[in-house]
Design a protein around this motif. Structure first.
Motif, short mmCIF file in Angstrom:
data_model
loop_
_atom_site.label_atom_id
_atom_site.label_comp_id
_atom_site.label_asym_id
_atom_site.label_seq_id
_atom_site.Cartn_x
_atom_site.Cartn_y
_atom_site.Cartn_z
N GLU A 19 0.79 -1.32 -0.06
CA GLU A 19 0.20 0.24 0.03
C GLU A 19 1.03 1.27 0.01
N VAL A 20 0.13 2.18 -0.57
CA VAL A 20 1.07 3.85 -0.55
C VAL A 20 0.56 4.53 0.30
N LEU A 21 1.50 5.53 0.85
CA LEU A 21 0.83 6.47 1.89
C LEU A 21 0.67 7.52 1.10
N VAL A 22 -0.78 8.13 1.56
CA VAL A 22 -1.09 9.41 0.96
C VAL A 22 -1.50 10.37 2.08
N VAL A 23 -1.47 11.78 1.99
CA VAL A 23 -1.90 12.54 3.01
C VAL A 23 -2.69 13.65 2.68
N ASN A 24 -3.29 14.14 3.59
CA ASN A 24 -4.22 15.23 3.43
C ASN A 24 -3.56 16.50 3.61
N GLN A 25 -3.39 17.40 2.98
CA GLN A 25 -2.86 18.83 3.01
C GLN A 25 -3.83 19.91 3.22
N ARG A 26 -3.64 20.48 4.39
CA ARG A 26 -4.66 21.55 4.80
C ARG A 26 -6.03 21.36 4.97
N GLY A 27 -6.48 20.00 4.94
CA GLY A 27 -7.77 19.47 4.57
C GLY A 27 -8.57 19.84 3.61
N ARG A 28 -7.67 20.05 2.40
CA ARG A 28 -8.23 20.73 1.16
C ARG A 28 -7.85 19.64 0.01
N SER A 29 -6.86 18.70 0.26
CA SER A 29 -6.28 17.89 -0.99
C SER A 29 -5.46 16.91 -0.62
N TRP A 30 -5.53 15.92 -1.24
CA TRP A 30 -4.52 14.48 -1.13
C TRP A 30 -3.55 14.59 -1.98
N SER A 31 -2.38 14.25 -1.25
CA SER A 31 -1.13 14.14 -2.44
C SER A 31 -0.25 13.05 -1.61
N LEU A 32 0.78 12.73 -2.41
CA LEU A 32 1.91 11.88 -1.62
C LEU A 32 2.54 12.97 -0.74
N PRO A 33 3.36 12.52 0.34
CA PRO A 33 3.89 13.44 1.39
C PRO A 33 4.97 14.02 0.74
N LYS A 34 5.13 15.39 0.91
CA LYS A 34 6.13 16.29 0.22
C LYS A 34 6.02 17.67 0.81
N GLY A 35 7.14 18.46 0.69
CA GLY A 35 7.10 19.71 1.05
C GLY A 35 8.18 20.34 0.74
N HIS A 36 8.38 21.73 1.12
CA HIS A 36 9.53 22.80 0.62
C HIS A 36 10.90 22.15 1.50
N ILE A 37 11.95 22.51 0.54
CA ILE A 37 13.18 22.00 1.13
C ILE A 37 13.81 23.16 1.96
N GLU A 38 14.19 22.94 3.12
CA GLU A 38 14.69 24.11 4.09
C GLU A 38 15.98 24.54 3.71
N GLU A 39 16.45 25.60 4.04
CA GLU A 39 18.09 26.13 3.73
C GLU A 39 18.84 25.11 4.43
N GLY A 40 19.77 24.83 3.65
CA GLY A 40 20.81 23.86 4.07
C GLY A 40 20.72 22.34 4.15
N GLU A 41 19.34 22.06 3.58
CA GLU A 41 18.97 20.88 3.75
C GLU A 41 19.12 20.05 2.24
N ASP A 42 19.46 18.89 2.26
CA ASP A 42 19.27 18.27 1.13
C ASP A 42 18.09 17.57 0.41
N THR A 43 17.78 17.31 -0.69
CA THR A 43 16.52 16.87 -1.13
C THR A 43 16.12 15.72 -0.25
N LEU A 44 16.99 14.61 -0.17
CA LEU A 44 16.68 13.44 0.23
C LEU A 44 16.20 13.48 1.82
N ALA A 45 17.01 14.39 2.68
CA ALA A 45 16.72 14.67 4.04
C ALA A 45 15.36 15.39 4.11
N ALA A 46 15.07 16.21 3.17
CA ALA A 46 13.90 17.02 3.08
C ALA A 46 12.62 16.14 2.85
N ALA A 47 12.79 15.15 2.11
CA ALA A 47 11.79 14.06 1.81
C ALA A 47 11.55 13.32 3.01
#
Length: 138
Positions: A19-47
């Motif tokens: 099974e695949v994990l899906v998340v509700n974002q702000r109570g408005r939409s469904w997506s795969l878990p994801k978000g902004h990369i913070e300063e100094g963070e690499d892409t994999l760590a952000a994921a």
């Protein structure tokens, strides 16, 4: 209108049942878990961080990169907002399972979904398109 471009990272997370994990974002939409990369963070760590914040799951085994795509941000009405283009980079992770319990109050719900049903749940058409493209590689 100035359109800004932002970088985001996330994951396709598979449990032991496939099974695949899906998340509700702000109570408005469904997506795969994801978000902004913070300063100094690499892409994999952000994921990894975003998956944890949006699901409470952190027993993740990294498998491999799945690729990137661009799409507009989802607005309050569920349509494309138009002020932000997101460059989304995804990785494949395995997780033994467990009940998702989101940490981030902006993402109130997360759930495991059968792989064949994920695309019908995802809100943004480009998210659906990306998932369908990588589904057979999972």
């Amino acid at each position: 209108m100035n359109i800004r471009k932002t970088q985001s990272a996330g994951g396709v997370v598979l449990n032991e049942r496939g099974e695949v994990l899906v998340v509700n974002q702000r109570g408005r939409s469904w997506s795969l878990p994801k978000g902004h990369i913070e300063e100094g963070e690499d892409t994999l760590a952000a994921a990894r961080r975003e998956i944890y914040e949006e699901s409470g799951l952190n027993d993740l085994t990294y498998v491999r990169p799945l690729g990137s795509y661009e799409r507009m941000r989802i607005g309050l009405n569920g349509g494309e907002e138009g002020s932000e283009v997101k460059v989304l980079t995804f990785f494949l992770f395995h997780c033994p399972g467990g009940e998702p319990r989101p940490i981030d109050p902006d993402n109130p719900e997360a759930k495991w979904v059968e792989k064949d049903r994920v695309a019908e749940i995802l809100t943004h058409p480009k998210d659906k398109e990306f998932f369908l493209k990588v589904k057979n590689e999972l």
